[in-house]
Design a protein around this motif. Structure first.
Motif, PDB file in Angstrom:
ATOM      1  N   GLY A  97       5.445  -3.548   7.077  1.00  0.00           N
ATOM      2  CA  GLY A  97       6.652  -4.241   7.488  1.00  0.00           C
ATOM      3  C   GLY A  97       7.584  -4.376   6.308  1.00  0.00           C
ATOM      4  O   GLY A  97       7.244  -4.049   5.173  1.00  0.00           O
ATOM      5  N   GLY A  98       8.773  -4.898   6.582  1.00  0.00           N
ATOM      6  CA  GLY A  98       9.745  -5.080   5.525  1.00  0.00           C
ATOM      7  C   GLY A  98      10.336  -3.763   5.052  1.00  0.00           C
ATOM      8  O   GLY A  98       9.906  -2.681   5.460  1.00  0.00           O
ATOM      9  N   THR A  99      11.318  -3.854   4.182  1.00  0.00           N
ATOM     10  CA  THR A  99      11.965  -2.674   3.631  1.00  0.00           C
ATOM     11  C   THR A  99      12.239  -2.880   2.146  1.00  0.00           C
ATOM     12  O   THR A  99      12.291  -4.016   1.663  1.00  0.00           O
ATOM     13  N   GLY A 100      12.435  -1.780   1.435  1.00  0.00           N
ATOM     14  CA  GLY A 100      12.789  -1.856   0.024  1.00  0.00           C
ATOM     15  C   GLY A 100      11.748  -2.604  -0.782  1.00  0.00           C
ATOM     16  O   GLY A 100      10.539  -2.397  -0.621  1.00  0.00           O
ATOM     17  N   GLU A 101      12.218  -3.491  -1.645  1.00  0.00           N
ATOM     18  CA  GLU A 101      11.313  -4.255  -2.503  1.00  0.00           C
ATOM     19  C   GLU A 101      10.452  -5.227  -1.700  1.00  0.00           C
ATOM     20  O   GLU A 101       9.420  -5.695  -2.190  1.00  0.00           O
ATOM     21  N   LEU A 102      10.870  -5.529  -0.473  1.00  0.00           N
ATOM     22  CA  LEU A 102      10.118  -6.467   0.365  1.00  0.00           C
ATOM     23  C   LEU A 102       9.150  -5.765   1.320  1.00  0.00           C
ATOM     24  O   LEU A 102       8.590  -6.400   2.209  1.00  0.00           O
ATOM     25  N   GLU A 103       8.925  -4.482   1.143  1.00  0.00           N
ATOM     26  CA  GLU A 103       7.968  -3.786   1.994  1.00  0.00           C
ATOM     27  C   GLU A 103       6.558  -4.313   1.732  1.00  0.00           C
ATOM     28  O   GLU A 103       6.169  -4.566   0.588  1.00  0.00           O
ATOM     29  N   PHE A 104       5.783  -4.485   2.793  1.00  0.00           N
ATOM     30  CA  PHE A 104       4.413  -4.986   2.641  1.00  0.00           C
ATOM     31  C   PHE A 104       3.476  -4.228   3.562  1.00  0.00           C
ATOM     32  O   PHE A 104       3.889  -3.586   4.523  1.00  0.00           O
ATOM     33  N   ARG A 105       2.185  -4.327   3.225  1.00  0.00           N
ATOM     34  CA  ARG A 105       1.113  -3.712   4.017  1.00  0.00           C
ATOM     35  C   ARG A 105       0.135  -4.792   4.447  1.00  0.00           C
ATOM     36  O   ARG A 105      -0.167  -5.715   3.671  1.00  0.00           O
ATOM     37  N   VAL A 106      -0.356  -4.661   5.668  1.00  0.00           N
ATOM     38  CA  VAL A 106      -1.319  -5.618   6.214  1.00  0.00           C
ATOM     39  C   VAL A 106      -2.734  -5.132   5.927  1.00  0.00           C
ATOM     40  O   VAL A 106      -3.067  -3.964   6.160  1.00  0.00           O
ATOM     41  N   ILE A 107      -3.570  -6.031   5.407  1.00  0.00           N
ATOM     42  CA  ILE A 107      -4.974  -5.729   5.119  1.00  0.00           C
ATOM     43  C   ILE A 107      -5.832  -6.693   5.935  1.00  0.00           C
ATOM     44  O   ILE A 107      -5.738  -7.916   5.760  1.00  0.00           O
ATOM     45  N   ALA A 126       2.197  -8.310  -5.544  1.00  0.00           N
ATOM     46  CA  ALA A 126       1.639  -9.576  -5.043  1.00  0.00           C
ATOM     47  C   ALA A 126       0.824  -9.339  -3.784  1.00  0.00           C
ATOM     48  O   ALA A 126       1.165  -8.490  -2.954  1.00  0.00           O
ATOM     49  N   VAL A 127      -0.251 -10.103  -3.637  1.00  0.00           N
ATOM     50  CA  VAL A 127      -1.016 -10.118  -2.399  1.00  0.00           C
ATOM     51  C   VAL A 127      -1.273 -11.574  -2.013  1.00  0.00           C
ATOM     52  O   VAL A 127      -1.631 -12.402  -2.859  1.00  0.00           O
ATOM     53  N   PHE A 128      -1.057 -11.864  -0.741  1.00  0.00           N
ATOM     54  CA  PHE A 128      -1.200 -13.225  -0.221  1.00  0.00           C
ATOM     55  C   PHE A 128      -2.463 -13.255   0.621  1.00  0.00           C
ATOM     56  O   PHE A 128      -2.543 -12.640   1.684  1.00  0.00           O
ATOM     57  N   THR A 129      -3.471 -13.959   0.108  1.00  0.00           N
ATOM     58  CA  THR A 129      -4.829 -13.845   0.628  1.00  0.00           C
ATOM     59  C   THR A 129      -5.309 -15.067   1.399  1.00  0.00           C
ATOM     60  O   THR A 129      -6.393 -15.035   1.976  1.00  0.00           O
ATOM     61  N   ALA A 130      -4.551 -16.157   1.363  1.00  0.00           N
ATOM     62  CA  ALA A 130      -4.893 -17.380   2.115  1.00  0.00           C
ATOM     63  C   ALA A 130      -6.335 -17.792   1.857  1.00  0.00           C
ATOM     64  O   ALA A 130      -6.705 -18.092   0.726  1.00  0.00           O
ATOM     65  N   TRP A 150     -17.929  -9.781   2.316  1.00  0.00           N
ATOM     66  CA  TRP A 150     -18.052  -8.958   1.113  1.00  0.00           C
ATOM     67  C   TRP A 150     -17.230  -7.680   1.256  1.00  0.00           C
ATOM     68  O   TRP A 150     -16.543  -7.268   0.312  1.00  0.00           O
ATOM     69  N   HIS A 151     -17.250  -7.084   2.425  1.00  0.00           N
ATOM     70  CA  HIS A 151     -16.441  -5.883   2.652  1.00  0.00           C
ATOM     71  C   HIS A 151     -14.959  -6.207   2.517  1.00  0.00           C
ATOM     72  O   HIS A 151     -14.191  -5.426   1.916  1.00  0.00           O
ATOM     73  N   SER A 152     -14.541  -7.346   3.040  1.00  0.00           N
ATOM     74  CA  SER A 152     -13.143  -7.759   2.938  1.00  0.00           C
ATOM     75  C   SER A 152     -12.742  -7.968   1.482  1.00  0.00           C
ATOM     76  O   SER A 152     -11.687  -7.502   1.038  1.00  0.00           O
ATOM     77  N   LEU A 153     -13.573  -8.668   0.745  1.00  0.00           N
ATOM     78  CA  LEU A 153     -13.269  -8.902  -0.668  1.00  0.00           C
ATOM     79  C   LEU A 153     -13.240  -7.590  -1.446  1.00  0.00           C
ATOM     80  O   LEU A 153     -12.429  -7.426  -2.370  1.00  0.00           O
ATOM     81  N   SER A 154     -14.100  -6.668  -1.072  1.00  0.00           N
ATOM     82  CA  SER A 154     -14.130  -5.373  -1.765  1.00  0.00           C
ATOM     83  C   SER A 154     -12.814  -4.627  -1.577  1.00  0.00           C
ATOM     84  O   SER A 154     -12.346  -3.927  -2.497  1.00  0.00           O
ATOM     85  N   LYS A 155     -12.195  -4.761  -0.409  1.00  0.00           N
ATOM     86  CA  LYS A 155     -10.888  -4.129  -0.190  1.00  0.00           C
ATOM     87  C   LYS A 155      -9.836  -4.746  -1.112  1.00  0.00           C
ATOM     88  O   LYS A 155      -8.990  -4.031  -1.676  1.00  0.00           O
ATOM     89  N   LEU A 156      -9.876  -6.052  -1.271  1.00  0.00           N
ATOM     90  CA  LEU A 156      -8.914  -6.711  -2.155  1.00  0.00           C
ATOM     91  C   LEU A 156      -9.196  -6.373  -3.618  1.00  0.00           C
ATOM     92  O   LEU A 156      -8.269  -6.225  -4.418  1.00  0.00           O
ATOM     93  N   ALA A 158     -10.036  -3.669  -4.782  1.00  0.00           N
ATOM     94  CA  ALA A 158      -9.581  -2.307  -5.066  1.00  0.00           C
ATOM     95  C   ALA A 158      -8.080  -2.232  -5.336  1.00  0.00           C
ATOM     96  O   ALA A 158      -7.579  -1.167  -5.715  1.00  0.00           O
ATOM     97  N   LEU A 159      -7.352  -3.336  -5.167  1.00  0.00           N
ATOM     98  CA  LEU A 159      -5.925  -3.339  -5.468  1.00  0.00           C
ATOM     99  C   LEU A 159      -5.717  -3.215  -6.978  1.00  0.00           C
ATOM    100  O   LEU A 159      -6.634  -3.471  -7.765  1.00  0.00           O
ATOM    101  N   PRO A 160      -4.517  -2.821  -7.419  1.00  0.00           N
ATOM    102  CA  PRO A 160      -4.269  -2.740  -8.858  1.00  0.00           C
ATOM    103  C   PRO A 160      -4.596  -4.060  -9.551  1.00  0.00           C
ATOM    104  O   PRO A 160      -4.250  -5.138  -9.040  1.00  0.00           O
ATOM    105  N   PRO A 161      -5.288  -4.032 -10.682  1.00  0.00           N
ATOM    106  CA  PRO A 161      -5.742  -5.266 -11.322  1.00  0.00           C
ATOM    107  C   PRO A 161      -4.616  -6.191 -11.756  1.00  0.00           C
ATOM    108  O   PRO A 161      -4.829  -7.396 -11.888  1.00  0.00           O
TER     109      PRO A 161
END
Length: 253
Positions: A97-107, A126-130, A150-156, A158-161
């Protein structure tokens, strides 16, 4: 245009987040309306879209009032649609969703709830993980299984450190006390615990940190580390089994 991320304390220990380029503004979770409206008004922003991470009331309690005030769009995880306020878009894993600098991906990050999602704004770093990945912790596994979490955390993981993690609660000081009980020889963790104590004494939030620091100090993310397994007496166990042990200890702590 530069992206501004505003941390908004809500309720007793929740956080909401405004993400804006000055023209378009997103809100991640809406625990209560008043402090969010105050932060928007202070900056002269309106509110375009609410991004809900999961159905728990302390993340959606302010939605109705904000919609009435700003006429904003509400979105959230499709699989939890029946438990959410009315939503215009139901997100699934990989949606964008979003465009340009505000584009985001749902995980999709199930575990705390079965439909929990995180929102990754890659260009904003940035990632918003609640209540999935939390500062020095993770959410309780209410609806899923330890293996699922654990699988969910493993996906997070893998994001850039360098990604900044914005989590949903100010639980960090308590999480630090537990982390030290299972990872007592971690020098970086001891240093972080001291920093957290000083920040909280100064009234500063501590639930917004680089992923690299979480990888180094969060015991829930270190379940696959041989040193952590050795400390817990679980050298031959799978990563998911070690995570389940750490989560169980935290539940009893």
């Amino acid at each position: 245009m530069p992206i501004d991320i505003v941390t908004v304390p809500c309720l007793s220990d929740n956080y909401a987040y405004l993400v804006s380029d000055g023209n378009t503004t997103y809100l991640v979770d809406a625990p209560e309306a008043a402090p969010i409206a105050g932060a928007l008004d202070e900056r002269g922003w309106s509110l375009d879209t609410i991004l809900i991470t999961h159905h728990h009331h302390d993340h959606v309690g302010g939605v109705a009032d904000l919609v009435e005030r700003y006429g904003c769009t509400v979105t959230g995880p499709r699989s939890e649609q029946s438990k959410l306020p009315p939503i215009a878009t139901g997100w699934v894993d990989g949606d964008t969703g979003g465009t340009g600098e505000l584009e985001f991906r749902v995980i999709e990050v199930p575990g705390h709830t079965l439909g929990h999602v995180a929102f990754h704004f890659d260009k904003a770093g940035a990632v918003f993980t609640a209540d999935s990945l939390m500062a020095l912790g993770c959410g309780r596994v209410f609806e899923g299984t330890p293996e699922m979490m654990w699988h969910s955390l493993s996906k997070l993981m893998a994001l850039p450190p360098e990604t900044m993690v914005y989590s949903g609660h100010e639980y960090t000081a308590a999480n630090a006390r537990f982390a030290l009980s299972v990872d007592p020889d971690n020098a970086a963790l001891h240093a972080r615990a001291r920093d957290i104590e000083a920040a909280r004494q100064a009234g500063e939030p501590t639930a917004q940190v680089p992923l690299s620091l979480e990888l180094e100090t969060n015991p829930f993310l270190r379940a696959g580390d041989p040193a952590m397994k050795e400390t817990l007496g679980m050298a031959g166990a799978s990563d998911a089994e070690v995570f389940a042990e750490i989560r169980g200890r935290k539940d009893r702590f």
